[in-house]
Design an enzyme around this catalytic site. Sequence first.
Site, PDB file in Angstrom:
ATOM      1  N   GLU A 153      -1.674   8.541   5.760  1.00  0.00           N
ATOM      2  CA  GLU A 153      -2.747   8.847   6.701  1.00  0.00           C
ATOM      3  C   GLU A 153      -3.290  10.251   6.426  1.00  0.00           C
ATOM      4  O   GLU A 153      -2.528  11.163   6.097  1.00  0.00           O
ATOM      5  CB  GLU A 153      -2.223   8.763   8.135  1.00  0.00           C
ATOM      6  CG  GLU A 153      -2.021   7.337   8.571  1.00  0.00           C
ATOM      7  CD  GLU A 153      -1.498   7.239   9.989  1.00  0.00           C
ATOM      8  OE1 GLU A 153      -1.713   8.154  10.792  1.00  0.00           O
ATOM      9  OE2 GLU A 153      -0.865   6.209  10.284  1.00  0.00           O
ATOM     10  N   GLU A 213       0.847  -1.202   0.000  1.00  0.00           N
ATOM     11  CA  GLU A 213       0.000   0.000   0.000  1.00  0.00           C
ATOM     12  C   GLU A 213       0.879   1.247   0.000  1.00  0.00           C
ATOM     13  O   GLU A 213       1.959   1.250   0.587  1.00  0.00           O
ATOM     14  CB  GLU A 213      -0.949  -0.034   1.200  1.00  0.00           C
ATOM     15  CG  GLU A 213      -0.294  -0.173   2.555  1.00  0.00           C
ATOM     16  CD  GLU A 213      -0.006   1.145   3.215  1.00  0.00           C
ATOM     17  OE1 GLU A 213      -0.639   2.132   2.836  1.00  0.00           O
ATOM     18  OE2 GLU A 213       0.872   1.177   4.096  1.00  0.00           O
ATOM     19  N   LYS A 245       7.983  -1.192  -2.125  1.00  0.00           N
ATOM     20  CA  LYS A 245       7.389  -0.513  -0.966  1.00  0.00           C
ATOM     21  C   LYS A 245       8.468   0.123  -0.079  1.00  0.00           C
ATOM     22  O   LYS A 245       8.393   1.291   0.293  1.00  0.00           O
ATOM     23  CB  LYS A 245       6.551  -1.518  -0.164  1.00  0.00           C
ATOM     24  CG  LYS A 245       6.135  -1.057   1.198  1.00  0.00           C
ATOM     25  CD  LYS A 245       5.143   0.071   1.130  1.00  0.00           C
ATOM     26  CE  LYS A 245       4.888   0.652   2.502  1.00  0.00           C
ATOM     27  NZ  LYS A 245       3.957   1.753   2.460  1.00  0.00           N
ATOM     28  N   LYS A 258       9.573   3.244  11.340  1.00  0.00           N
ATOM     29  CA  LYS A 258       9.591   1.775  11.414  1.00  0.00           C
ATOM     30  C   LYS A 258      10.197   1.181  10.131  1.00  0.00           C
ATOM     31  O   LYS A 258      11.047   0.287  10.185  1.00  0.00           O
ATOM     32  CB  LYS A 258       8.151   1.301  11.596  1.00  0.00           C
ATOM     33  CG  LYS A 258       7.885  -0.148  11.303  1.00  0.00           C
ATOM     34  CD  LYS A 258       6.439  -0.499  11.586  1.00  0.00           C
ATOM     35  CE  LYS A 258       5.505  -0.308  10.411  1.00  0.00           C
ATOM     36  NZ  LYS A 258       5.531  -1.314   9.383  1.00  0.00           N
ATOM     37  N   ALA A 299      10.983  21.452   4.780  1.00  0.00           N
ATOM     38  CA  ALA A 299      11.874  21.297   5.942  1.00  0.00           C
ATOM     39  C   ALA A 299      11.056  21.457   7.214  1.00  0.00           C
ATOM     40  O   ALA A 299      10.020  22.124   7.224  1.00  0.00           O
ATOM     41  CB  ALA A 299      12.975  22.346   5.885  1.00  0.00           C
ATOM     42  N   GLY A 300      11.489  20.841   8.276  1.00  0.00           N
ATOM     43  CA  GLY A 300      10.736  20.947   9.523  1.00  0.00           C
ATOM     44  C   GLY A 300      11.445  20.247  10.658  1.00  0.00           C
ATOM     45  O   GLY A 300      12.685  20.151  10.665  1.00  0.00           O
ATOM     46  N   CYS A 326       4.892   4.743   9.890  1.00  0.00           N
ATOM     47  CA  CYS A 326       5.538   4.056   8.759  1.00  0.00           C
ATOM     48  C   CYS A 326       7.015   4.389   8.601  1.00  0.00           C
ATOM     49  O   CYS A 326       7.857   3.497   8.653  1.00  0.00           O
ATOM     50  CB  CYS A 326       4.804   4.395   7.475  1.00  0.00           C
ATOM     51  SG  CYS A 326       3.079   3.968   7.560  1.00  0.00           S
ATOM     52  N   PHE A 343       7.595  16.573  -0.832  1.00  0.00           N
ATOM     53  CA  PHE A 343       8.498  16.076   0.222  1.00  0.00           C
ATOM     54  C   PHE A 343       9.792  16.875   0.325  1.00  0.00           C
ATOM     55  O   PHE A 343      10.848  16.348   0.613  1.00  0.00           O
ATOM     56  CB  PHE A 343       8.755  14.566   0.060  1.00  0.00           C
ATOM     57  CG  PHE A 343       7.616  13.775   0.625  1.00  0.00           C
ATOM     58  CD1 PHE A 343       6.410  13.708  -0.046  1.00  0.00           C
ATOM     59  CD2 PHE A 343       7.722  13.140   1.854  1.00  0.00           C
ATOM     60  CE1 PHE A 343       5.320  13.043   0.492  1.00  0.00           C
ATOM     61  CE2 PHE A 343       6.641  12.465   2.408  1.00  0.00           C
ATOM     62  CZ  PHE A 343       5.433  12.424   1.710  1.00  0.00           C
ATOM     63  N   LEU A 344       9.655  18.175   0.099  1.00  0.00           N
ATOM     64  CA  LEU A 344      10.801  19.073   0.296  1.00  0.00           C
ATOM     65  C   LEU A 344      10.447  20.145   1.324  1.00  0.00           C
ATOM     66  O   LEU A 344      10.968  21.244   1.283  1.00  0.00           O
ATOM     67  CB  LEU A 344      11.207  19.730  -1.027  1.00  0.00           C
ATOM     68  CG  LEU A 344      11.948  18.845  -2.028  1.00  0.00           C
ATOM     69  CD1 LEU A 344      12.373  19.651  -3.250  1.00  0.00           C
ATOM     70  CD2 LEU A 344      13.199  18.197  -1.401  1.00  0.00           C
TER      71      LEU A 344
HETATM   72  C1  UGA Z   1       3.823   7.502   4.402  1.00  0.00           C
HETATM   73  C2  UGA Z   1       3.905   7.572   2.875  1.00  0.00           C
HETATM   74  O1  UGA Z   1       3.702   8.928   2.421  1.00  0.00           O
HETATM   75  C3  UGA Z   1       2.871   6.671   2.221  1.00  0.00           C
HETATM   76  O2  UGA Z   1       3.041   6.668   0.806  1.00  0.00           O
HETATM   77  C4  UGA Z   1       3.043   5.245   2.749  1.00  0.00           C
HETATM   78  O3  UGA Z   1       2.080   4.362   2.217  1.00  0.00           O
HETATM   79  C5  UGA Z   1       2.910   5.266   4.272  1.00  0.00           C
HETATM   80  O4  UGA Z   1       3.908   6.132   4.824  1.00  0.00           O
HETATM   81  C6  UGA Z   1       3.099   3.845   4.747  1.00  0.00           C
HETATM   82  O5  UGA Z   1       4.181   3.293   4.592  1.00  0.00           O
HETATM   83  O6  UGA Z   1       2.102   3.232   5.168  1.00  0.00           O
HETATM   84  P1  UGA Z   1       2.350   8.729   6.266  1.00  0.00           P
HETATM   85  O7  UGA Z   1       3.326   8.194   7.260  1.00  0.00           O
HETATM   86  O8  UGA Z   1       0.902   8.578   6.545  1.00  0.00           O
HETATM   87  O9  UGA Z   1       2.581   8.052   4.821  1.00  0.00           O
HETATM   88  O10 UGA Z   1       2.598  10.289   6.148  1.00  0.00           O
HETATM   89  P2  UGA Z   1       3.406  11.308   5.212  1.00  0.00           P
HETATM   90  O11 UGA Z   1       2.440  12.303   4.712  1.00  0.00           O
HETATM   91  O12 UGA Z   1       4.244  10.641   4.220  1.00  0.00           O
HETATM   92  O13 UGA Z   1       4.314  12.042   6.296  1.00  0.00           O
HETATM   93  C7  UGA Z   1       5.306  11.342   7.022  1.00  0.00           C
HETATM   94  C8  UGA Z   1       6.116  12.301   7.875  1.00  0.00           C
HETATM   95  O14 UGA Z   1       6.968  13.100   7.072  1.00  0.00           O
HETATM   96  C9  UGA Z   1       5.275  13.290   8.687  1.00  0.00           C
HETATM   97  O15 UGA Z   1       5.810  13.385   9.987  1.00  0.00           O
HETATM   98  C10 UGA Z   1       5.426  14.597   7.933  1.00  0.00           C
HETATM   99  O16 UGA Z   1       5.269  15.716   8.752  1.00  0.00           O
HETATM  100  C11 UGA Z   1       6.841  14.463   7.404  1.00  0.00           C
HETATM  101  N1  UGA Z   1       7.106  15.288   6.198  1.00  0.00           N
HETATM  102  C12 UGA Z   1       6.483  15.005   5.032  1.00  0.00           C
HETATM  103  C13 UGA Z   1       8.036  16.308   6.261  1.00  0.00           C
HETATM  104  O17 UGA Z   1       8.641  16.575   7.316  1.00  0.00           O
HETATM  105  N2  UGA Z   1       8.306  17.026   5.122  1.00  0.00           N
HETATM  106  C14 UGA Z   1       7.692  16.780   3.939  1.00  0.00           C
HETATM  107  O18 UGA Z   1       7.986  17.484   2.940  1.00  0.00           O
HETATM  108  C15 UGA Z   1       6.756  15.734   3.897  1.00  0.00           C
END
Ligand code: UGA
Length: 433
Positions: free
Chosen positions: A155, A151, A204, A263, A252-253, A260, A249-250
């Site tokens: 979230e 998948e 994945k 882990k 910064a924070g 996910c 996904f760029l």
């Molecule tokens: C992530 C992946 O985006 C999904 O494609 C994948 O299916 C899922 O893991 C999984 O393996 O089940 P998710 O963990 O729900 O999904 O959330 P994301 O939106 O990807 O964010 C993950 C983390 O990265 C968050 O803490 C978010 O704040 C951080 N993030 C994201 C950043 O710090 N910067 C970004 O530019 C994007």
Amino acid sequence: MSGEHTRIAVFGAGYVGLVTGACFAELGHSVSVRDIIPERIERLRRGKVPIYEPGLDDLLARNAERLVYTTDVAEAIDGAHFVFVAVGTPPTYSGDADLSAVWTVIDELPELDRRLTVVMKSTVPVGTGAKVRHRLDARGLRHVGYVSNPEFTAEGTAVSDFMEPDRIVIGSFEDVDGDAVAALHSGIDAPIVRADVASAEMIKLAANAALMTRISFINEIANVCEATGADVVKVAEGVGHDRRIGKSFLRAGIGFGGSCFPKDSLALKQLAANSGYHFQVLNAVIEVNDLQKRRVIGKLVELLDTLRDKRVALLGLAFKPGTDDTREAPAFVLAGRLLAEGAEVVAWDPVASADGLTGVTQVPSVAEAVRDADAVVLVTEWPELAELDWRALAQTMRTAVLVDGRNMLDPEEMRAAGFRYDAIGRAAANGQG
Ligand code: UGA
């Protein structure tokens, strides 16, 4: 067997299982969702969705006549053509994925005299499919097919990610099983990537690792921006316009969290290490992320001199907006560090709870969190935080200090509102460039 009106059993009523079940029901299939927790199944039967995921309640309600919930394996599998495995695979102490729930499902499959396909949705190490195949064969279940169908749902957007995916990945040992799983998805418009099982499993892990690498990369660029006087928000914009790089996904924070990425990064690291390979880039990605979560503490110390007896308000507990999930949330690491430094910690979140965060006081409104605080940290970029009257809030604080861990707010506006404001990698925007 046509792709329509097939019967599907989904094992595991967590995020992945419920979204999978609801979406397949929406596509017209009959779905039974099986979980081992009786209260969870009872609640689902009464129409109560145990998790916060936008759109999921509606989808389950709309398709209620095609969905049943049960704790009983035989009832779940009765007449099913597919068994989707959507159980948790949490990390063990060694960092490897704990596959015990997966094995329980496989071992619980009854003797079957008809063809059925086991479809792995849970995130598993490469090689798991081969082991499951072996175990099924050893039980005389050669006629049970196996498909890896990872998948890619995030979230907060899981339903639309499932219904309008970038791709569907199907790894099979036998084409007939892959064909059947592809047919199940008819109605969804997306490229289908057919692969061997090991490659599907690796897709994945590699996809998540690529996304995490981008985050740690931009966080390091942010840290260098701070040291050299640039603004990472501008830098990301300029870099992201390059079509070979892209914009997503760029941001910064304060680092990535969630159920996910942390882990899966550990699981891939261990998978490589167990196979004798040191995955250097991934190790750096993990280390950068760990350090990133703590950088805010340094900023607060700089702004407040000491954290002892200072009241710090954390805005946001969820690991990202749109979810109540606090697994591996940066807010929890921050809270732990702040408490260790002797600070008083108050937290607000619109849906997530501070349960398990001993010593942190959760309050129901931003105004209450901020009142009399010495500093505010914006931890989760909940959209409502952009709409606040920050000028009025600043006046209720003991000292108007604001660290924006998500670069959500406008530095100039915040300074005009009376804050000593800092963010992540925004030296130029903060007037230090
Ligand atoms: C992530 C992946 O985006 C999904 O494609 C994948 O299916 C899922 O893991 C999984 O393996 O089940 P998710 O963990 O729900 O999904 O959330 P994301 O939106 O990807 O964010 C993950 C983390 O990265 C968050 O803490 C978010 O704040 C951080 N993030 C994201 C950043 O710090 N910067 C970004 O530019 C994007």
